[in-house]
Scaffold this active site. Structure first.
Site, PDB file in Angstrom:
ATOM      1  N   ARG A 148       0.846  -1.194   0.000  1.00 50.23           N
ATOM      2  CA  ARG A 148       0.000   0.000   0.000  1.00 50.23           C
ATOM      3  C   ARG A 148       0.879   1.240   0.000  1.00 50.23           C
ATOM      4  NH1 ARG A 148      -2.370   0.405   6.218  1.00 50.23           N
ATOM      5  NH2 ARG A 148      -0.364   0.220   7.285  1.00 50.23           N
ATOM      6  N   GLU A 174      -3.488   7.684   6.846  1.00 44.54           N
ATOM      7  CA  GLU A 174      -2.139   7.621   7.409  1.00 44.54           C
ATOM      8  C   GLU A 174      -1.063   8.079   6.423  1.00 44.54           C
ATOM      9  OE1 GLU A 174      -2.688   4.064  10.731  1.00 44.54           O
ATOM     10  OE2 GLU A 174      -1.716   3.591   8.822  1.00 44.54           O
ATOM     11  N   GLU A 209      -8.378   4.928  15.048  1.00 42.94           N
ATOM     12  CA  GLU A 209      -7.971   3.524  15.092  1.00 42.94           C
ATOM     13  C   GLU A 209      -7.223   3.241  16.387  1.00 42.94           C
ATOM     14  OE1 GLU A 209      -5.607   1.966  11.913  1.00 42.94           O
ATOM     15  OE2 GLU A 209      -6.693   3.048  10.351  1.00 42.94           O
ATOM     16  N   LYS A 232      -4.597 -10.190   8.429  1.00 46.83           N
ATOM     17  CA  LYS A 232      -5.559 -11.179   8.927  1.00 46.83           C
ATOM     18  C   LYS A 232      -5.313 -11.560  10.377  1.00 46.83           C
ATOM     19  CE  LYS A 232      -3.112 -15.242   6.957  1.00 46.83           C
ATOM     20  NZ  LYS A 232      -2.074 -14.478   6.228  1.00 46.83           N
ATOM     21  N   HIS A 276      -4.404  -9.314  12.625  1.00 45.06           N
ATOM     22  CA  HIS A 276      -4.640  -8.104  13.414  1.00 45.06           C
ATOM     23  C   HIS A 276      -6.004  -8.226  14.085  1.00 45.06           C
ATOM     24  CE1 HIS A 276      -5.155  -3.913  14.530  1.00 45.06           C
ATOM     25  NE2 HIS A 276      -3.959  -3.611  14.059  1.00 45.06           N
TER      26      HIS A 276
END
Length: 693
Positions: free
Chosen positions: A121, A160, A318, A367, A369
């Protein structure tokens, strides 16, 4: 700098204001039959807001110029009809594969010249005009489509910024850096002066000779002035990109907007205080530090968010319900910490508590997290805690918490992003000292002495506090110097530490002895530094210094060679005669104008500061709590201007039971037992008690 007017997401029509509660929701990762179950579970948990479409560009624009909003329309409609508001993302956080194949020139380049390939990303460069055009096109499409949607209450611009693409060394970035320097300095001679290019024959004749700080060979030293400006530029380049996206959205659909910061004790990649001027409301992503500093670091970071927000409500966008997935060891939270951590952010001024993410992914890089609905499903302790927290937040909202703000402390601990950047250079007195560790140590040491400090950015109103700490504030500009001098002269109470005031904002040393521009304020003159430590292959080197107040200095000490007549020594070093330190001043207090300034000339750490503070607080006339257990519990207060709504949050900082006196009406007790007849409470480890006065 002019600050944007504060604007907060408003509740859905017919609903009263609540503490926003929810998290990132990624329905595009799941078949549509799961959506209805999600909505039902959100209602059960008390969720009233989710952030949607943060990483959905490839689904929103599956082919260039072909848009698909149908799936998102259906999701938003289901959520809104269930009373769940939407914080809608611009969707621009990561470009789709078709774009990077067609336009590889949008990919960022590292300092060695290697191109960051797609596959994760944020593989885009902030200075790419091509990528900006694509991003703004999607922003405008999103704004046009959702401008009248009653369920969308705010814009979540990208995600972010700079988490992975903080630095880009491409030709686009080179051109942008040259323009940034020209705008900042005006002439190339001014750049040469700022960067000290007379050293090592680095003088430049024109702005075209300015290049990014690319690879210069292993073991070599980059020009520190240039590197400091590069960090400023990189933060500003991302900020400019954000403002372009923000303005494209707001021109068409003016809803409250934000972008999620990453404020933490060590999170200093972006100048978030400067960014705070350009959002309607501050929002933050925070992930706990495992181990004994867990709670204190969280409280410190939340206080810094409050400082960046200038005591307006801020939004916890978050955090994690348990383990993250990106550390070498991903520790889970201990029992009680899910609720306690959330209430700590709330206590420190956040009016929104959200997680990454709602439902734990079954595939992909995150996955493992944790989430609000874990792999185990709703029949799990995490989801039960999520439901408990939702009920607690609703109760506090009913009692009037939303009318309150964090009560101002007596003490401000100052943090400065640029001082951290300056200490990151590889040619400094020691690589063991960075700015960011000292503010956290002071916050913890003050808490050990019954004082919950406010953490305030250097641009903030720290000079309006009774007492101020300048902890290793390496950069003191002329403006900050003026503020310090006026503050103390007018009666302020100042704490200054080693590594403060070494350089100005061009990273030029203040000459004449340290701390350069405020030597007379603190009443000492430092001629030399004494870094310590026997690592790096130098056994037998001095690794600590004892003080006669029973504390121990590690890593760094000042060689204080003179003390003003207006100052007196509070603590001295104890050492072998050959070191030159035996009897030398370590901690002093000076009278300056109508105020006082304490100077701590060594790195004492949280424990040493906590032990030294009682004497210093008394010397400066700062009152503290008198209870013997004052360091066991962190007390945080929120109140409105009238005093009608006044809440006290009591957090156990230890792994022992803390017994406290209770004044007021207990509202929320997590791992805490209240004895109403004796007006006391036993707060268990990881517990919290909230009372209303």
């Amino acid at each position: 700098m002019e600050r944007k007017e504060f604007k907060w997401p408003q509740p859905l029509a017919g609903n009263k204001p609540r503490i926003w509660y929810g998290g990132d929701y990624n329905p595009d990762q799941w078949p549509e039959e799961v959506w209805d179950e999600d909505v039902a579970l959100m209602q059960q948990a008390g969720v009233n807001l989710v952030s949607v479409a943060i990483f959905s560009w490839a689904k929103l624009e599956p082919e260039e110029g072909v848009y698909d909003f149908d799936w998102l329309d259906r999701v938003i409609d289901k959520l809104g009809k269930a009373g769940i508001a939407v914080d809608l993302a611009s969707g621009t956080a990561s470009p789709p594969m078709w774009m990077t194949q067609t336009h590889p020139e949008i990919l960022w380049v590292d300092y060695r010249g290697d191109v960051c390939q797609p596959g994760a990303r944020q593989h885009w460069r902030a200075t790419s005009p091509v990528f900006l055009d694509y991003a703004l096109s999607l922003c405008r499409k999103m704004a046009e489509h959702y401008k009248d949607n009653p369920y969308v209450v705010s814009w979540h611009v990208s995600n972010e910024y700079g988490c992975h693409n903080r630095f880009d060394y491409s030709e686009d970035a080179e051109r942008a850096f040259q323009k940034w320097c020209e705008k900042k300095y005006g002439t190339i001679d001014a750049v040469n002066d700022a960067w000290g290019t007379a050293f090592w024959a680095q003088r430049m004749n024109n702005f075209s000779e300015i290049i990014p700080p690319r690879f210069i060979g292993d073991g070599n030293f980059m020009n520190p002035g240039k590197l400091l400006d590069w960090k400023r530029f990189s933060s500003d380049a991302l900020l400019d990109f954000y403002k372009a996206e923000r303005d494209a959205l707001l021109e068409i659909a003016p809803k409250p907007q934000t972008t999620n910061f990453m404020v933490s004790a060590g999170g200093a990649g972006i100048d978030y205080d400067k960014w705070g001027y350009d959002v309607d409301f501050v929002s933050n992503d925070h992930y706990f530090t495992p181990g004994e500093a867990h709670f204190d670091e969280l409280a410190y970071s939340a206080s810094l968010c409050d400082g960046i927000a200038r005591k307006n409500p801020w939004f916890l966008m978050e955090h994690s319900s348990s383990a993250v997935n990106w550390r070498p060891i991903n520790y889970r939270v201990e029992p009680g910490e899910l609720v306690r951590d959330s209430l700590a952010h709330l206590a420190m001024g956040s009016d929104a508590i959200c997680y990454f993410q709602w439902r734990q992914s079954k595939a992909g890089a995150e996955k493992w997290h944790s989430s609000m609905v874990p792999h185990a499903g709703p029949d799990s302790q995490i989801f039960r805690d999520v439901c408990e927290l939702g009920a607690d937040l609703n109760k506090l909202a009913d009692e009037g918490l939303l009318s309150t703000k964090l009560v101002k402390s007596k003490v401000a601990v100052v943090f400065d992003y640029e001082s951290q950047w300056a200490t990151e250079h590889t040619a400094t007195p020691t690589q063991e000292v960075r700015h960011w560790t000292e503010p956290l140590a002071w916050f913890r040491a003050l808490a050990d002495n019954g004082l919950t400090a406010d953490v305030v950015p250097v641009r903030g109103p720290w000079d309006e506090y009774e007492a101020v700490v300048l902890p290793s504030l390496t950069i003191l500009s002329e403006e900050t110097t003026r503020r310090v001098r006026e503050y103390v002269a007018n009666g302020g109470k100042l704490f200054v530490t080693y590594y403060t005031g070494l350089v100005d904002d061009k990273d030029h040393v203040w000459l004449g002895g340290y701390p350069g521009s405020i030597r007379d304020v603190v009443g000492v003159r430092v001629e030399e530094f004494a870094p310590m430590g026997n690592g790096f292959g130098f056994p037998g080197a001095m690794d600590h210094l004892d003080l006669d107040n029973g504390t121990v200095a590690h890593d760094f000490a000042d060689v204080i060679t003179s003390v003003a007549d207006t100052a007196h020594v509070v603590a001295s070093f104890k050492a072998d005669k050959w070191t030159g330190f035996d009897g030398a001043p370590a901690i002093t207090v000076n009278d300056f104008g109508d105020g006082k300034a304490a100077y701590v000339g060594a790195r004492l750490g949280r424990e040493g500061l906590a032990k030294s503070l009682p004497v210093l607080l008394e010397e400066l006339g700062i009152e503290t709590s008198a209870e013997d257990d004052r360091g066991e519990v962190l007390r945080v207060e929120r109140a409105d201007e009238t005093g009608e709504n006044h809440f006290v949050f009591l957090f156990n900082r230890t792994h022992d039971v803390a017994v406290v006196d209770v004044e007021g009406e207990p509202l929320v007790a997590s791992l805490a037992q209240v004895n109403e007849s004796e007006h006391t409470a036993a707060i268990q480890p990881n517990g919290v008690l909230v009372v209303k006065l």
